[in-house]
Design an enzyme around this catalytic site. Structure first.
Site, PDB file in Angstrom:
ATOM      1  CE  LYS A  78      -4.165  -1.889   0.253  1.00 19.29           C
ATOM      2  NZ  LYS A  78      -5.090  -1.795  -0.896  1.00 19.29           N
ATOM      3  CD  GLU A  96     -10.147   4.033   0.589  1.00 19.60           C
ATOM      4  OE1 GLU A  96     -10.038   5.238   0.299  1.00 19.60           O
ATOM      5  OE2 GLU A  96      -9.442   3.137   0.072  1.00 19.60           O
ATOM      6  CB  SER A 116       0.045  -8.142  -1.289  1.00 16.64           C
ATOM      7  OG  SER A 116      -0.852  -8.898  -0.498  1.00 16.64           O
TER       8      SER A 116
END
Lengths: 391, 265
Positions: free
Chosen positions: A92, A114, A377
């Site tokens: 991210k 968010e 990830s």
């Protein structure tokens, strides 16, 4: 290799999917964002600042690791793209740093985001701390309860966490709340959306900013194995790590691409997060894609043990890649994902996040070919309490 | 627009409402279909007609209404929880449309889940005169506008204070029924005052279109309604009316709409 090199224009549509289904108030801001992204990604100064941050601050390039004992268990070599080793523990940060730089470039001092599990919220809070931007993260109050440590992390980083009490009080409502804030604040605020979803140009921007995952992995596997993998596998919620990975392999026809969704209690149960595997075409949060919905077009809540995959929509480019047949999408149930989480931890000494545990479970259950590459990830520290509670 | 007689009739219905109201501007309350339940929302619609409303906006509840603030969002959620369906709301539409023109306010996913042609035909069959789709901006609206034209419905566009002059000209030229001018940057909900730049925004809209200009979002009191009537052709009051429906049912709505109507006489 640069994070934002020369690539085709900013797509608004992927086949019939994508678009900008948002209130008119936001259209000029989306136009501005599209223009800014086109110039920013061709601007060497922007590219080198982002590259330097990704390298020196976040930890790129991430290693490609040939899993020792997991490969044995799978019956063939499995390479892991180690996004779990990045600052904040997941891919991210790639998108958050890029979009926060973009916000600064546009002269916007306030950033909103968010978050579901809190990973994108922490990544955005981190980027905003670094760049001195004001940051507000919307989070469902149920997710705040389940992910208390990430709420504390964001606050420590100077971010305001705004609780959202609507609906199931999870990710879907947090995205809606962020979009509503943006409608009211659009002139001074940038919305750092956390996945390859939302109105154009967000799906393309989020893909471009995650493309280093795939570009690095492709070069690394060629270097390490002397060949391309037979299969490239990534988990898909909104689909940002998957699209960043797949983008580099789309032209390699001999490489099979597999997106693994959240099967929840099983796709037959109706309680899952697998819109690409099961869902009809619909509009959610500004784009047309595969969406979980009822016969009247009401959006249905998703269900997954993994908060990061607990979303009733998916990125529009994934829906298109599904329809063209270039990527195959399948679902893995909660139970299989948790079993893979435990097994992988014991075999490799790496605790994976529950999201990529779905991809690992798929690899174990689908033996074929001679060489797999899986995008790991994120790491699983955030998931310990959730998994331990299942005991 | 096609020359089909049904088309002409619906187009005439909204136009006639703007021409024949006999007050300073058309009064256009918004109500939420199925809130607090279907029968109550039918009675709320009738109350609006009794109290002198000129056009009704009938909201179709949606799970994820991005353009709405907390009051209308909550009303929609409660309508769905109480069992509201599209069929049920269209049935309310049929009743209310016998009294005055009904414009359905409905989110894009509900419209497109059946395809634009099918939805337009269903809405027209239920007596609707027009559609407002708050998350379907001009660039995405082509197929639905064509379907509405074929079914005799006006697809009413929205414009915002942020809309550029170039877009405004395109939207104004393609407008059907009226142009819904969003008064402010933000979602629906009551505000203490109207934005000071509203007269300029309305003047910009008026310059690019031949259809009437109505103003909504944040219009909360009789005094606001009076101020809007000085500059626009229609006054849309949503959240305040929905709040009245939730707090006091049809009687409270009748009282409120009567007060608003008086402010426009």
């Amino acid at each position: 290799m640069t994070a934002v090199g020369t690539r085709p224009g900013v797509e608004r549509r992927f086949g019939p999917y994508g678009g900008r289904y948002v209130p008119e108030t936001l259209i000029p801001a989306l136009d501005e964002l599209e223009r800014e992204w086109l110039t920013a990604r061709e601007d060497p100064a922007f590219g080198s600042e982002l590259d330097a941050l990704l390298r020196d601050y976040a930890g790129r390039p991430t290693p490609l690791y040939l899993a020792r004992r997991f490969s044995e268990a799978a019956g063939r070599p499995v390479y892991l793209k180690r996004e779990d080793l990045l600052l904040t523990g997941a891919h991210k940060i790639n998108n958050a740093l890029g979009q926060a730089l973009l916000a600064k470039r546009m002269g916007k001092r306030r950033v909103i985001a968010e978050t579901g599990a809190g990973q994108h919220g922490v990544a955005t809070a981190t980027a905003c701390a670094l760049l001195g931007l004001e940051c507000v993260v919307y989070m469902g109050t149920e997710d705040m309860r389940r992910q208390r440590p990430n709420v504390e992390r964001m606050r420590l980083l100077g971010t305001e966490v705004a609780g959202v009490d609507a609906g199931a009080r999870t990710l879907k409502e947090a995205v809606s709340a962020a979009i509503r804030d943006w409608v009211a604040s659009v002139e001074e605020t940038h919305y750092v959306i956390g996945s390859a979803v939302g109105p154009a140009p967000f799906p393309a921007i989020v893909r471009d900013l995650n493309r280093p995952i795939g570009d690095e992995a492709r070069a690394q596997v060629l270097e390490a194995a002397g060949r391309l993998p037979d299969r490239v596998i990534a988990c898909v919620g909104g689909g940002s790590n998957a699209i960043g990975t797949f983008a580099a392999f789309l032209a390699d026809d001999e490489v099979e691409l597999v997106g693994v969704e959240a099967g929840g209690d099983g796709v037959a149960s109706g309680r899952h997060g697998a819109p690409l595997t099961t869902g009809a075409r619909g509009i959610l949060h500004g784009s047309m894609s595969a969406v979980l919905q009822d016969v009247d077009g009401q959006i249905v809540e998703a269900h997954s043990v993994s908060a990061g995959l607990d979303y009733p929509g998916s990125g529009p480019e994934h829906a298109h890649l599904r329809d063209t047949g270039r990527v195959r999408y399948e679902a893995v149930d909660d139970a299989d994902a948790v079993a893979a989480f435990r097994r992988f931890s014991k075999l490799e000494g790496i605790i994976p996040a529950l999201e990529p545990a779905h991809a690992l479970a798929w690899v174990l259950a689908n033996p074929a070919g001679e060489l797999d590459l899986v995008t790991l990830s994120g790491r699983g520290d955030k998931d310990l309490s959730e998994v331990l509670a299942l005991d | 627009m096609s020359a089909d007689p049904a088309t002409a009739a619906a187009a005439t219905r909204i136009a006639a409402a703007f021409e024949g109201h006999g007050r300073r501007a058309a009064l256009m309350p918004y109500i939420m279909g199925g809130f607090p339940d279907l029968e109550a929302s039918r009675a709320v619609g009738e109350a609006c007609a009794d109290a002198g409303a000129d056009v009704i906006e009938l909201g179709v509840p949606f799970s994820d209404p991005l353009a709405d603030g907390p009051v209308i969002h909550d009303a929609g959620s409660r309508a769905l929880a109480a069992g509201a369906t599209l069929d049920g709301v269209l049935d309310v539409c049929e009743t209310v449309s016998r009294r005055l023109p009904v414009v359905l306010m409905v989110y894009a996913n509900v419209v497109l889940s059946d395809g634009p042609e099918a939805f337009a035909a269903r809405a027209a069959g239920a007596g609707a005169a027009g559609l407002i789709v708050p998350d379907l901006p001009h660039d995405e609206a082509g197929p639905l506008r064509a379907a509405c034209d074929d079914s005799g419905l006006d697809l009413i566009p929205l414009v915002a204070p942020t809309t550029t002059a170039e877009r405004l000209a395109e939207i104004g030229a393609e407008a059907r029924g009226f142009v819904y001018t969003v008064s402010l940057r933000g979602t629906t909900g009551e505000r203490a005052a109207l934005p000071p730049e509203l007269p300029d925004v309305v003047a910009r809209v008026r310059a690019v279109t031949d259809v009437p200009v109505a103003v909504g979002f944040g219009v909360s009191t009789a005094e606001h309604a009076r101020q809007v009537a000085e500059i626009a052709d229609g006054v849309i009051v949503g959240t305040r009316v929905v709040r009245a429906a939730g707090e006091g049912g049809p009687d409270a709505v009748r009282e409120l709409v009567t007060e608003l109507a008086r402010a426009l006489d």
